[in-house]
Design a protein around this motif. Structure first.
Motif, PDB file in Angstrom:
ATOM      1  N   PRO A   1       1.131  -1.286   0.301  1.00 34.99           N
ATOM      2  CA  PRO A   1       0.472   0.120   0.087  1.00 34.99           C
ATOM      3  C   PRO A   1       0.835   1.231   0.314  1.00 34.99           C
ATOM      4  O   PRO A   1       1.231   1.027   0.332  1.00 34.99           O
ATOM      5  N   LEU A   2       0.613   2.085  -0.455  1.00 35.80           N
ATOM      6  CA  LEU A   2       0.955   3.425  -1.208  1.00 35.80           C
ATOM      7  C   LEU A   2       0.482   5.013  -0.179  1.00 35.80           C
ATOM      8  O   LEU A   2      -1.057   4.086  -0.137  1.00 35.80           O
ATOM      9  N   HIS A   3       0.708   5.756   0.677  1.00 32.19           N
ATOM     10  CA  HIS A   3      -0.076   6.647   1.480  1.00 32.19           C
ATOM     11  C   HIS A   3       0.271   7.924   0.337  1.00 32.19           C
ATOM     12  O   HIS A   3      -0.372   8.663   0.861  1.00 32.19           O
ATOM     13  N   ALA A   4       0.845   7.499  -1.117  1.00 30.38           N
ATOM     14  CA  ALA A   4       0.332   8.935  -1.827  1.00 30.38           C
ATOM     15  C   ALA A   4       1.042   8.255  -3.147  1.00 30.38           C
ATOM     16  O   ALA A   4       1.343   7.861  -3.629  1.00 30.38           O
ATOM     17  N   LEU A   5      -0.020   8.888  -4.218  1.00 38.00           N
ATOM     18  CA  LEU A   5      -0.258   8.339  -5.378  1.00 38.00           C
ATOM     19  C   LEU A   5       1.284   8.823  -6.447  1.00 38.00           C
ATOM     20  O   LEU A   5       1.691   7.940  -7.150  1.00 38.00           O
ATOM     21  N   ARG A   6       1.616   9.747  -5.633  1.00 40.61           N
ATOM     22  CA  ARG A   6       3.378   9.569  -6.256  1.00 40.61           C
ATOM     23  C   ARG A   6       4.155   8.752  -5.993  1.00 40.61           C
ATOM     24  O   ARG A   6       5.026   8.986  -6.653  1.00 40.61           O
TER      25      ARG A   6
END
Ligand SMILES: Nc1ncnc2c1ncn2[C@@H]1O[C@H](COP(=O)(O)OP(=O)(O)OP(=O)(O)O)[C@@H](O)[C@H]1O
Ligand SMILES: [Mg+2]
Lengths: 466, 265
Positions: free
Chosen positions: A92-97
């Motif tokens: 899981p990422l916490h920011a799309l970037r």
């Protein structure tokens, strides 16, 4: 997507609506995998049962045979079917970037969409939705998580299509038994998004089978625009079997832009089915650019009077690529309207196959069904077009037509006479050929991106130059 | 830079049949030449050949621009040297908007792609005149020709009326700023007002650019607006007679019967 603090339902700043598991999962494709997946996702009993039934079917069924018309021109023997594995690798990422750039760049800017879900290697890595949209009950999310939040709804629609069924072929049975990674889009009665929703399905691990499942439910009078893109990166031949189910209830309005950018070694089969109730409208744009070998079944069922389906497709096949598509327009009820336009550009040694069928059931009077397939050849490529009509009603207006052509010398001369070099003139004509389909893709940035890609595919190296 | 177009004893075959049988004609900077002749005499064949249409096979003679032969050059190279042909029957190009086409053509003519090409930049816009800059330029030209802006979003010549196509040809000429322009029956299909507007546009460009003009027409009425110094009679694949502007009036009054008798063709 509005201000950051207005988001929810995501790994974005406003909480986690997903079913993010941290453990990796790697399985052989076998009966035990069914149980392992159900355990891993802690699924309701009905889904476990559905998986088991599908697995039983999978074991009984044979892979499609080239004796079947729809598979006649596809070298299925080249598909890496044996000794398959599946893997789920959640990160899981916490920011799309934080996404890999090659997947981030094709996404529309967040300000231009109302919600987004991004899958990587069978798991959601990012999802987010505008608060205003979420408030209406609209979701675009992980299908696994949705089994918990929208279980009854999913159960009601699960694999109820005419071809999105476990027993359609061995590929759909495989997906039904072992699907992992899924997009769930739901627009409740009367709701609508301001901007499109967006989904990305990506793979960059190796040796794993892509078995993505998309379920889209748009209720009475609701409106949806969804862009779903597919990207992958592989070093060995890989396999995907994908299912997309679209259910549009009375008076619903659905625009589905489906983009396929699989990597160069992906061998894929997709089975996609839209089912339209009374007065429902569908605009379906299918863009096929990637993959080594692609087989798509794309079908619209017009189930009740007033239903209207527009299907537009473009494919650009280069080098050794094969893009093979079977489309079907079913008119089951009177006063239904369908219109299909698929355009293919072929370069080098590439091959495309188009099977188109319009079927008008008895009693489906007042039907209008149109189908056109145009192929533009640039190299030694081969385009096969096999259009078909089956009409069992008498008061109908139907037509179909297929063409295979090369660039027009008079048009080229005209463009060249204005100073445009031959090669650029050819590129302009290719883009013009695909223009009617690109125009139906939502968001200017997506259309510009596609124009760029088409230019690149036109200019890209040929097989012999590699 | 002004240019001289020289056609020397040009013989051209189309699908095995000789259509041009020795055409000789010189157009100098700022000059206007009218070419008049009956249907099928080969006027359009001449114009296509000058522009380098691949169907027209030059079997003898030469076409020179400032002393350099054009015969080996592709149509786009000829265009970039300053040659322009307003076609009698402009083809339509579905899928390519007039705006995209004009921007691509003007960019190519002004060498916009070159820098990007040298740098290996493949992006589409890197090869084009910046959108805002070009939009202004095109808007100015389109309103001079009293054309509606909405044409820019339509596919090139697709569904344009006869007169609209001819105006669009002149719009292209205005943007591409040629040195030598061949107008092949640009007047046919134009209404009375359009004929005046288009002619004024052509005259203005000629003054501005010192352009040489070769005007193919059947009617004197165009020559009342675009005043040629030279009028040539084209007959059966060659120029049979050349004179001053009074020749146009004579043809208008008497037709071509006397030409046959007088020049024995
Ligand atoms: N592609 C072609 N194939 C066969 N014949 C051709 C072709 N192009 C031109 N011709 C013939 O060449 C002759 C000259 O044609 P061209 O179009 O040059 O005449 P024109 O003087 O321009 O006539 P108009 O005043 O009607 O425009 C005609 O007989 C025509 O049929
Ligand atoms: Mg002519």
């Amino acid at each position: 997507m509005g201000k950051l603090d207005q988001r929810n339902n995501g790994y974005g700043p406003n909480g986690n609506g997903g079913a993010a598991r941290e453990e990796m999962l790697t399985l052989e494709v076998n009966a035990a995998a069914v149980e392992a997946l159900s355990d891993y996702y802690d699924e309701p009993a009905w889904m476990r049962a559905a998986r088991r039934d599908a697995w039983a079917l999978y074991e009984r069924m044979d892979w499609p045979h080239t004796k079947e018309e729809a598979w006649r021109r596809l070298p299925l023997a080249r598909y890496p079917l044996a000794n398959r594995q599946i893997a789920v690798a959640p990160k899981p990422l916490h920011a799309l970037r934080a996404l890999p750039a090659c997947w981030l760049s094709p996404l529309a800017p967040q300000t231009q969409v109302s919600g987004i879900v991004v899958h990587q290697n069978g798991a959601v890595v990012y999802q987010d939705i505008e608060a205003q949209v979420a408030k209406q009950g609209i979701v675009v999310m992980d299908l696994h998580a949705a089994l918990r939040t929208h279980g009854d709804l999913i159960r009601q629609y699960w694999m109820q299509g005419s071809i999105t069924r476990p027993d359609f072929n061995k590929f759909t049975a495989l997906n039904a038994a072992l699907w992992h990674g899924g997009t769930f889009v739901y627009v409740p009665e009367g709701a609508r998004t301001l901007r499109p929703l967006q989904a990305m399905v990506g793979y960059d691990d190796q040796g794993s089978t892509g078995l993505h499942h998309t379920l889209i439910v748009v209720e009475k009078g609701a409106r949806l625009t969804l862009i779903q893109d597919r990207r992958s990166l592989e070093f060995l031949p890989e396999l995907s079997s994908e299912i997309v189910e679209i259910y549009a209830d009375e008076g619903a309005w659905v625009r589905y832009a489906s983009l396929q950018h699989w990597g160069e070694q992906r061998h894929s089969v997709s089975v996609q089915n839209a089912r339209l109730a009374r007065d429902a409208h569908l605009l379906w744009v299918n863009v096929a650019l990637g993959g080594q070998i692609t087989k798509d079944f794309l079908r619209t069922d017009l189930l009740a009077p007033g239903a209207r389906g527009v299907m537009q497709g473009l494919a650009f096949a280069t080098r050794e690529q094969i893009i093979d598509q079977s489309t079907y327009q079913l008119h089951q009820a009177p006063d239904t309207h369908s219109d299909l336009l698929f355009r293919n550009v072929l370069r080098d040694q590439a091959k495309t196959v188009f099977y188109g069928m319009i079927r008008v059931d008895p009693g489906a009077q007042g039907t209008q069904g149109y189908q056109a397939n145009n192929n533009l050849l640039l190299g030694k490529a081969r385009a096969h077009a096999i259009p078909g009509l089956e009409i069992a009603a008498n008061d109908v207006r139907c037509s179909h037509g297929a063409t295979v052509s090369r660039l027009d010398e008079e048009q080229l001369f005209y463009l060249q006479a204005r100073g445009i070099a031959r090669y650029d003139a050819e590129q302009l004509l290719v883009q013009g050929f695909l223009r009617p389909i690109i125009e139906r893709v939502p968001l200017a940035c997506m259309r510009d991106g596609l124009d760029e890609e088409i230019a690149q595919r036109f200019r890209g190296p040929s097989a012999s130059a590699q | 830079m002004a240019q001289t177009l020289e056609i020397r004893d040009l013989r051209v075959r189309v699908e095995g049949k000789e259509i041009l049988k020795g055409v000789t004609l010189t157009v100098r900077p700022g000059e206007t030449h009218a070419l008049m002749g009956p249907n099928g005499s080969g006027k359009s064949t001449l114009s296509y050949t000058l522009m380098g249409h691949p169907k027209y096979e030059v079997v003898d003679g030469d076409i020179l621009l400032n002393g350099e032969s054009l015969l080996e050059l592709s149509p786009d190279e000829r265009a970039r040297r300053g040659l322009f042909l307003a076609m009698q029957y402009p083809v339509s190009v579905p899928g390519v908007t007039l705006y995209t086409f004009l921007r691509t053509a003007a960019s190519a003519m002004r060498g916009y792609g070159e820098t990007a090409r040298r740098n290996g930049d493949q992006r589409l816009h890197a090869h084009l005149i910046p959108a805002r800059e070009f939009r202004q330029e095109v808007n100015a030209e389109i309103s001079k020709l009293k054309m509606d802006q909405t044409f820019l979003n339509r596919y090139l010549n697709e569904g344009f009326s006869g007169g609209e196509k001819k105006r669009a040809e002149i719009l292209q000429m205005a943007l591409l700023k040629p040195r030598i322009a061949i107008l092949d029956e640009t007047d046919s299909g134009l209404d009375i007002d359009a004929l005046r507007i288009v002619s004024e546009g052509v005259n203005h460009l000629q003054t501005e650019l010192g352009m040489g003009l070769l005007v193919i027409t059947h009617y004197q009425r165009l020559l009342n607006y675009i005043h040629p110094e030279h009028v040539h009679i084209f007959y059966n694949g060659r120029v049979v007679h050349s004179a001053g502007p009074e020749l146009g009036e004579k043809l208008e009054a008497q037709g071509y019967d006397w030409v046959q008798a007088e020049f024995g063709v």
